[in-house]
Design a protein around this motif. Structure first.
Motif, PDB file in Angstrom:
ATOM      1  N   ALA A  61       0.691  -1.152  -0.006  1.00 24.62           N
ATOM      2  CA  ALA A  61       0.104  -0.080   0.004  1.00 24.62           C
ATOM      3  C   ALA A  61       0.935   1.284  -0.035  1.00 24.62           C
ATOM      4  O   ALA A  61       0.416   2.443  -0.123  1.00 24.62           O
ATOM      5  CB  ALA A  61      -0.858   0.068   1.346  1.00 24.62           C
ATOM      6  N   PRO A  64       0.707   3.028  -3.602  1.00 25.85           N
ATOM      7  CA  PRO A  64      -0.755   3.776  -3.675  1.00 25.85           C
ATOM      8  C   PRO A  64      -1.039   5.011  -2.629  1.00 25.85           C
ATOM      9  O   PRO A  64      -1.576   6.048  -3.040  1.00 25.85           O
ATOM     10  CB  PRO A  64      -1.626   2.611  -3.722  1.00 25.85           C
ATOM     11  N   SER A  65      -0.496   4.754  -1.436  1.00 28.08           N
ATOM     12  CA  SER A  65      -0.858   5.835  -0.536  1.00 28.08           C
ATOM     13  C   SER A  65      -0.113   6.948  -0.814  1.00 28.08           C
ATOM     14  O   SER A  65      -0.609   8.068  -0.666  1.00 28.08           O
ATOM     15  CB  SER A  65      -0.600   5.387   1.104  1.00 28.08           C
ATOM     16  N   ARG A  67       0.612   8.131  -3.858  1.00 31.53           N
ATOM     17  CA  ARG A  67      -0.070   8.352  -4.939  1.00 31.53           C
ATOM     18  C   ARG A  67      -1.310   9.237  -4.537  1.00 31.53           C
ATOM     19  O   ARG A  67      -1.597  10.510  -4.942  1.00 31.53           O
ATOM     20  CB  ARG A  67      -0.532   7.499  -6.042  1.00 31.53           C
ATOM     21  N   ASP A  68      -2.027   8.822  -3.823  1.00 27.44           N
ATOM     22  CA  ASP A  68      -3.445   9.520  -3.077  1.00 27.44           C
ATOM     23  C   ASP A  68      -2.869  10.624  -2.391  1.00 27.44           C
ATOM     24  O   ASP A  68      -3.577  11.751  -2.275  1.00 27.44           O
ATOM     25  CB  ASP A  68      -3.918   8.239  -2.278  1.00 27.44           C
ATOM     26  N   ALA A  69      -1.826  10.417  -1.656  1.00 27.66           N
ATOM     27  CA  ALA A  69      -1.378  11.847  -0.895  1.00 27.66           C
ATOM     28  C   ALA A  69      -0.694  12.815  -1.892  1.00 27.66           C
ATOM     29  O   ALA A  69      -1.062  14.167  -1.461  1.00 27.66           O
ATOM     30  CB  ALA A  69      -0.121  11.491   0.325  1.00 27.66           C
ATOM     31  N   ALA A  71      -1.905  13.377  -4.816  1.00 30.29           N
ATOM     32  CA  ALA A  71      -3.041  14.047  -5.347  1.00 30.29           C
ATOM     33  C   ALA A  71      -4.057  14.820  -4.363  1.00 30.29           C
ATOM     34  O   ALA A  71      -4.517  15.874  -4.862  1.00 30.29           O
ATOM     35  CB  ALA A  71      -4.280  12.981  -5.785  1.00 30.29           C
ATOM     36  N   LYS A  72      -3.846  14.499  -3.099  1.00 32.10           N
ATOM     37  CA  LYS A  72      -4.594  15.338  -2.056  1.00 32.10           C
ATOM     38  C   LYS A  72      -3.583  16.675  -1.988  1.00 32.10           C
ATOM     39  O   LYS A  72      -4.195  17.665  -1.589  1.00 32.10           O
ATOM     40  CB  LYS A  72      -4.863  14.394  -0.857  1.00 32.10           C
ATOM     41  N   VAL A  85       3.053  14.331   1.697  1.00 27.08           N
ATOM     42  CA  VAL A  85       3.239  12.935   0.954  1.00 27.08           C
ATOM     43  C   VAL A  85       4.210  12.024   1.555  1.00 27.08           C
ATOM     44  O   VAL A  85       4.323  10.786   1.941  1.00 27.08           O
ATOM     45  CB  VAL A  85       3.886  13.017  -0.418  1.00 27.08           C
ATOM     46  N   THR A  88       2.782  10.727   5.089  1.00 27.98           N
ATOM     47  CA  THR A  88       1.848   9.715   4.620  1.00 27.98           C
ATOM     48  C   THR A  88       2.476   8.354   4.232  1.00 27.98           C
ATOM     49  O   THR A  88       2.115   7.479   5.046  1.00 27.98           O
ATOM     50  CB  THR A  88       0.831  10.181   3.606  1.00 27.98           C
TER      51      THR A  88
END
Length: 165
Positions: A61, A64-65, A67-69, A71-72, A85, A88
């Motif tokens: 994970a 992906p975490s 990438r999500d961070a 994006a946020k 980032v 996270t």
């Protein structure tokens, strides 16, 4: 000549109750130690698989975490994006490592305690030998050997539990 049997089982059965308890504790500690070592090996194998991209564990994970961070973090000021980032991803990594390290405290306890428990059994066995010498008023090997044998067995089991840990 006396019929002296020196199998481990015979030594255990002839041992003083305190030394028997020490031996049982050390055997359980040794088995627990090997179980904990196997658990660590499994966890490290899972982490390695996750790093190589084939696993589905906590470390899988991580990207992906990230990438999500990322994006946020687009809406954050530019100086805070990288920190967000990184924080996270460090959190996800810390969770994965915590799972992998869960056996280490148990190994530490066994490593620390087993030699002293074995030493206690050694001292108790030697004291038992001295008691046998006093009771028999004889210092022959047949009087001393059983207590020394159980003392050395306790020492060996203490080392057998501590060394792998």
């Amino acid at each position: 000549m006396n019929d002296v049997r020196l199998s481990y089982l015979d030594m255990f059965l002839a041992a003083d109750p305190v030394v028997k308890l020490v031996i049982v504790v050390l055997i359980v500690a040794s088995v627990a130690c090997w179980a904990l070592i196997a658990d660590v090996a499994i966890q490290v194998s899972r982490l390695r698989r996750d790093i190589e991209g084939g696993g589905s564990g906590a470390l899988a994970a991580l990207l992906p975490s990230g990438r999500d961070a990322a994006a946020k973090a687009i809406h954050l000021p530019s100086g805070q994006r990288l920190d967000y980032v990184e924080t996270t991803m460090r959190h996800v990594l810390a969770q994965a490592l915590e799972i992998a390290d869960r056996s280490l405290p148990g190994l530490g306890i066994i490593t620390t305690a087993a030699p002293f428990i074995g030493l206690f059994g050694t001292v108790w066995g030697i004291m038992h030998s001295f008691g046998a010498i006093a009771a028999a008023q004889d210092t022959s090997l047949s009087v001393v050997a059983p207590g020394i044998a159980e003392a050395l067995l306790a020492t060996a089991l203490g080392l057998a539990a501590a060394i792998p840990a």
